[in-house]
Design an enzyme around this catalytic site. Structure first.
Site, PDB file in Angstrom:
ATOM      1  N   LYS A 116      -4.999  -9.624   9.327  1.00 42.52           N
ATOM      2  CA  LYS A 116      -5.277  -9.883  10.755  1.00 42.52           C
ATOM      3  C   LYS A 116      -6.251 -10.867  10.964  1.00 42.52           C
ATOM      4  O   LYS A 116      -7.395 -11.051  10.408  1.00 42.52           O
ATOM      5  CB  LYS A 116      -6.216  -8.642  11.378  1.00 42.52           C
ATOM      6  CG  LYS A 116      -5.097  -7.477  11.243  1.00 42.52           C
ATOM      7  CD  LYS A 116      -5.713  -6.160  11.653  1.00 42.52           C
ATOM      8  CE  LYS A 116      -4.974  -5.052  11.477  1.00 42.52           C
ATOM      9  NZ  LYS A 116      -3.689  -4.894  12.274  1.00 42.52           N
ATOM     10  N   HIS A 155      -7.969   0.102   4.182  1.00 44.24           N
ATOM     11  CA  HIS A 155      -8.360  -0.715   5.315  1.00 44.24           C
ATOM     12  C   HIS A 155      -9.828  -0.628   6.129  1.00 44.24           C
ATOM     13  O   HIS A 155     -10.563  -1.632   6.090  1.00 44.24           O
ATOM     14  CB  HIS A 155      -7.568  -0.145   6.742  1.00 44.24           C
ATOM     15  CG  HIS A 155      -6.005  -0.169   6.372  1.00 44.24           C
ATOM     16  ND1 HIS A 155      -5.370  -1.102   5.739  1.00 44.24           N
ATOM     17  CD2 HIS A 155      -5.151   0.699   6.812  1.00 44.24           C
ATOM     18  CE1 HIS A 155      -4.176  -0.958   5.512  1.00 44.24           C
ATOM     19  NE2 HIS A 155      -3.964   0.053   6.207  1.00 44.24           N
ATOM     20  N   GLU A 206      -6.720   5.516  16.818  1.00 43.12           N
ATOM     21  CA  GLU A 206      -5.339   5.193  17.048  1.00 43.12           C
ATOM     22  C   GLU A 206      -4.784   6.068  18.246  1.00 43.12           C
ATOM     23  O   GLU A 206      -5.343   7.384  18.188  1.00 43.12           O
ATOM     24  CB  GLU A 206      -4.423   5.493  15.853  1.00 43.12           C
ATOM     25  CG  GLU A 206      -4.654   4.523  14.771  1.00 43.12           C
ATOM     26  CD  GLU A 206      -3.816   4.513  13.617  1.00 43.12           C
ATOM     27  OE1 GLU A 206      -2.828   3.876  13.658  1.00 43.12           O
ATOM     28  OE2 GLU A 206      -4.040   5.356  12.607  1.00 43.12           O
ATOM     29  N   HIS A 233      -3.150  -4.782   4.638  1.00 47.19           N
ATOM     30  CA  HIS A 233      -2.392  -5.646   5.811  1.00 47.19           C
ATOM     31  C   HIS A 233      -3.589  -5.892   6.958  1.00 47.19           C
ATOM     32  O   HIS A 233      -3.681  -6.964   7.693  1.00 47.19           O
ATOM     33  CB  HIS A 233      -1.264  -5.115   6.736  1.00 47.19           C
ATOM     34  CG  HIS A 233      -1.547  -3.905   7.529  1.00 47.19           C
ATOM     35  ND1 HIS A 233      -1.440  -2.770   7.312  1.00 47.19           N
ATOM     36  CD2 HIS A 233      -1.874  -3.976   8.925  1.00 47.19           C
ATOM     37  CE1 HIS A 233      -1.977  -1.815   8.283  1.00 47.19           C
ATOM     38  NE2 HIS A 233      -1.946  -2.750   9.238  1.00 47.19           N
ATOM     39  N   LYS A 241      -5.931   9.881  14.115  1.00 50.28           N
ATOM     40  CA  LYS A 241      -4.665   9.676  14.795  1.00 50.28           C
ATOM     41  C   LYS A 241      -4.841  10.263  16.139  1.00 50.28           C
ATOM     42  O   LYS A 241      -5.689  11.355  16.366  1.00 50.28           O
ATOM     43  CB  LYS A 241      -3.481  10.465  14.146  1.00 50.28           C
ATOM     44  CG  LYS A 241      -3.238   9.538  12.961  1.00 50.28           C
ATOM     45  CD  LYS A 241      -2.210   8.706  12.771  1.00 50.28           C
ATOM     46  CE  LYS A 241      -1.909   7.962  11.555  1.00 50.28           C
ATOM     47  NZ  LYS A 241      -1.667   6.545  11.588  1.00 50.28           N
ATOM     48  N   ASP A 278      -5.067   7.284   3.414  1.00 51.54           N
ATOM     49  CA  ASP A 278      -4.272   6.452   4.273  1.00 51.54           C
ATOM     50  C   ASP A 278      -5.015   5.386   4.801  1.00 51.54           C
ATOM     51  O   ASP A 278      -4.616   4.245   4.846  1.00 51.54           O
ATOM     52  CB  ASP A 278      -3.761   7.036   5.357  1.00 51.54           C
ATOM     53  CG  ASP A 278      -2.582   6.355   6.097  1.00 51.54           C
ATOM     54  OD1 ASP A 278      -1.934   5.626   5.602  1.00 51.54           O
ATOM     55  OD2 ASP A 278      -2.463   6.380   7.576  1.00 51.54           O
ATOM     56  N   LYS A 317       0.878  -1.100   0.156  1.00 51.20           N
ATOM     57  CA  LYS A 317       0.049  -0.038  -0.087  1.00 51.20           C
ATOM     58  C   LYS A 317       0.841   1.321  -0.076  1.00 51.20           C
ATOM     59  O   LYS A 317       1.847   1.192   0.425  1.00 51.20           O
ATOM     60  CB  LYS A 317      -0.808  -0.131   1.117  1.00 51.20           C
ATOM     61  CG  LYS A 317      -1.629   1.146   1.719  1.00 51.20           C
ATOM     62  CD  LYS A 317      -2.335   1.024   3.140  1.00 51.20           C
ATOM     63  CE  LYS A 317      -2.979   2.228   3.297  1.00 51.20           C
ATOM     64  NZ  LYS A 317      -1.810   2.931   4.356  1.00 51.20           N
TER      65      LYS A 317
HETATM   66  C1  BG6 Z   1      -1.375   1.777   7.892  1.00 54.52           C
HETATM   67  C2  BG6 Z   1      -1.279   3.364   7.851  1.00 54.52           C
HETATM   68  O1  BG6 Z   1      -1.450   1.388   6.565  1.00 54.52           O
HETATM   69  O2  BG6 Z   1      -2.052   1.424   8.931  1.00 54.52           O
HETATM   70  C3  BG6 Z   1      -0.982   3.993   9.250  1.00 54.52           C
HETATM   71  O3  BG6 Z   1      -0.651   3.866   6.806  1.00 54.52           O
HETATM   72  C4  BG6 Z   1      -1.660   3.245  10.184  1.00 54.52           C
HETATM   73  O4  BG6 Z   1      -1.134   5.336   9.280  1.00 54.52           O
HETATM   74  C5  BG6 Z   1      -1.952   1.628  10.105  1.00 54.52           C
HETATM   75  O5  BG6 Z   1      -1.376   3.643  11.559  1.00 54.52           O
HETATM   76  C6  BG6 Z   1      -2.870   1.061  11.194  1.00 54.52           C
HETATM   77  O6  BG6 Z   1      -2.524  -0.301  11.062  1.00 54.52           O
HETATM   78  P1  BG6 Z   1      -2.570  -1.202  12.579  1.00 54.52           P
HETATM   79  O7  BG6 Z   1      -2.438  -2.687  12.081  1.00 54.52           O
HETATM   80  O8  BG6 Z   1      -1.629  -0.671  13.391  1.00 54.52           O
HETATM   81  O9  BG6 Z   1      -4.139  -0.923  12.908  1.00 54.52           O
END
Ligand code: BG6
Length: 530
Positions: free
Chosen positions: A215, A273, A249, A211, A369, A268, A181
């Site tokens: 999970k 996601h 987050e 990603h 964030k 992002d 990504k």
């Molecule tokens: C990433 C983003 O793809 O995913 C980040 O670029 C983000 O900004 C992250 O923090 C979140 O992934 P996870 O697995 O930490 O929830």
């Protein structure tokens, strides 16, 4: 309860045994960006875990390609240190029981680093010669190219691979490419990148990673929905009032200011996601778990998303504040961020899905964030029960049924419902039934990339994105990207670091008569009317 706990370990052990039995076929893994952060933090630790799980074949070799002052010895040394530190502190989901020397030895013996500039043809000639030599040694021409590099290099590397004839599949051997990504930064660039790489590779050679799909808990959504008879009959507009998807987050942009300031929270997190979570929860049942059946259903769902009106989109940027007891600076003060940046670090959206199952059921998505708590979850809010029987209780005080899937941290599921408080009067209160994975299953030693790499080696593309799925997702968010680009936010920063996000996000739900679930509260507390 007693029988459930006694059955669970047996089932888990069976899965583990079956998994250990299936090794990937012999192959050579070439990692572009071999000396980079992603390789160190995720790809190689995932390989280490795959070796421990007995999933990699003896005929396996790993080639790192990258710039810099790195050779095979120093590469192995750096990677060993990283694994050691993960194993020592139990970082991420790594188990804190020290490095396993046999595993590391198995892996490191198979590692070679080729130093070179992957934007130039020369390195591809060397790579070709090296791969020919390895193929003879291992008896396989299977090669997986992993592009763990900045997105601006994706197209160029694939073109170089094509020109050097490294993507040609002959004698039954495969050539595959994993692309990280971000896949494009809007609809037009995603389309252009797809067109560019599809001139060289066929779709079934391309593995676009998200990603979140690595999970465990995200994959489990499909099992929850389709392996249980009790949920699916309720999974529609007759019973669901709305759905909330949250990825909150507690980290800021950290050292990623340069990337993030040109990207923002919407690009992002949302078309990738959050949309993967949306797909898992809202897509129609596929006829099989075959990659194309699943991906067709996802694409169908994204194509059914009504163009998002900018009025249904909220953006935010964090000001200074306190996050979990620690002072945090404002986004505009972060390194490599423009002092008057109008990049959003928070986004909330309301989506409408134009199909028979979900018509008139709003889906609310939020991510940001530096929020008050770290939580990724999906909450299905069911329609209110007819309340004629409980005339004394104002309807807004009757707790709703909510099914919450907690994806991280504290993975689990809870169902909240109404119960009578013990006593002479009929007094209703909200209670919750809660299931936590850790109560039933041994936690897996995983960094989240194991399944993805393994699936790619065995040629299972179910958890990867197809070209049309990626484009349909960008298509859905493009109107918001356009509107925000045309009218930069005038009120930034508009939420304090460590808070729940901008007030406008509350109004987005408030105008429909709903409210976000509090971030990070226990299920009982969320549904209590007290
Ligand atoms: C990433 C983003 O793809 O995913 C980040 O670029 C983000 O900004 C992250 O923090 C979140 O992934 P996870 O697995 O930490 O929830």
């Amino acid at each position: 309860m007693a029988s459930a706990t006694s059955i669970a370990p047996t089932a888990a052990a069976k899965v583990a045994r079956a998994a250990a039995g299936r090794r990937a076929p012999p192959a050579i893994l070439v990692i572009f960006g071999g000396a980079g952060d992603l390789t160190k933090r995720l790809v190689v630790p995932a390989l280490y875990n795959l070796v421990r799980a007995g999933r990699l074949p003896d005929g396996f070799s790993i080639v790192g390609v990258g710039f810099g002052d790195v050779d095979t010895q120093s590469w192995r040394h750096d990677l060993r240190q990283m694994i050691q530190s993960l194993a020592a502190d139990g970082g991420g989901e790594f188990r804190a029981d020290g490095i396993d020397e046999d595993t590391w030895d198995w892996l490191s013996r198979r590692m070679t680093f080729l130093t070179g500039d992957f934007t130039q043809p020369e390195i591809y000639n060397r790579l070709k010669a090296f791969l020919a030599e390895q193929s003879t040694k291992l008896g396989t021409g299977n090669v997986l190219f992993y592009l763990a590099v900045a997105d601006k290099f994706f197209g160029a590397i694939i073109e170089h691979l094509g020109r050097a004839q490294l993507t040609r599949q002959t004698n039954g051997d495969w050539r595959r490419v994993i692309i990280e990504k971000p896949f494009g930064h809007d609809l037009a660039s995603a389309r252009a990148l797809n067109a560019q790489i599809l001139r060289i590779l066929s779709e079934d050679q391309i593995y676009r990673i998200d990603h979140f799909l690595g999970k465990e808990t995200v994959q489990n959504i499909l099992v929850l929905r389709f392996a249980n008879g009790i949920f699916e009959p309720l999974w529609n507009r007759d019973h669901v009032s709305h759905v909330q998807i949250t990825a909150a987050e507690t980290v800021g942009v950290e050292s990623r200011g340069k990337f993030y300031d040109g990207t923002g929270a919407l690009r992002d997190m949302v078309p990738n996601h959050l949309f993967q979570l949306l797909a898992m929860i809202a897509m129609e049942p596929p006829v099989s778990f075959n990659a194309n059946d699943v991906r067709a259903k996802k694409t169908e769902l994204f194509s059914a998303i009504h163009p998002i009106s900018p009025d249904d989109a909220v953006r935010g940027q964090y000001a200074a504040g306190t996050v979990i007891g620690k002072p945090a600076r404002a986004y505009r003060q972060e390194p490599n961020v423009a002092p008057a940046s109008t990049t959003e670090t928070y986004v909330a959206l309301k989506l409408a899905i134009d199909n028979w199952r979900w018509a008139r059921v709003p889906f609310y998505l939020r991510t940001g964030k530096y929020l008050a708590a770290r939580t990724t979850e999906i909450a299905i809010h069911f329609r209110q029960a007819p309340y004629a029987l409980f005339r004394e209780t104002p309807v807004e005080r009757l707790p709703r049924n909510i099914l919450t899937l907690r994806l991280q941290p504290d993975e689990g599921l809870s169902v909240s419902f109404s119960a009578k408080r013990p006593g002479q009067d009929i007094e209703i209160d909200g209670v919750a039934m809660d299931f936590s994975y850790r109560d039933y299953f041994e936690p897996l030693t995983t960094v989240g990339y194991e399944t993805l790499i393994y699936d790619c080696l065995i040629g299972d593309a179910t958890l990867f994105q197809r070209a049309d799925t990626v484009e349909a997702a960008w298509c859905a968010v493009q109107p918001v990207l356009d509107a925000w680009a045309a009218r930069p936010a005038g009120d930034f920063p508009n939420y304090a670091a460590g808070s729940l996000g901008p007030d406008a996000a509350d109004r987005l739900l408030g105008r429909d008569g709903y409210a976000w679930l509090p971030l990070g509260d226990a299920p009982q507390k969320r549904n209590s009317r007290g």
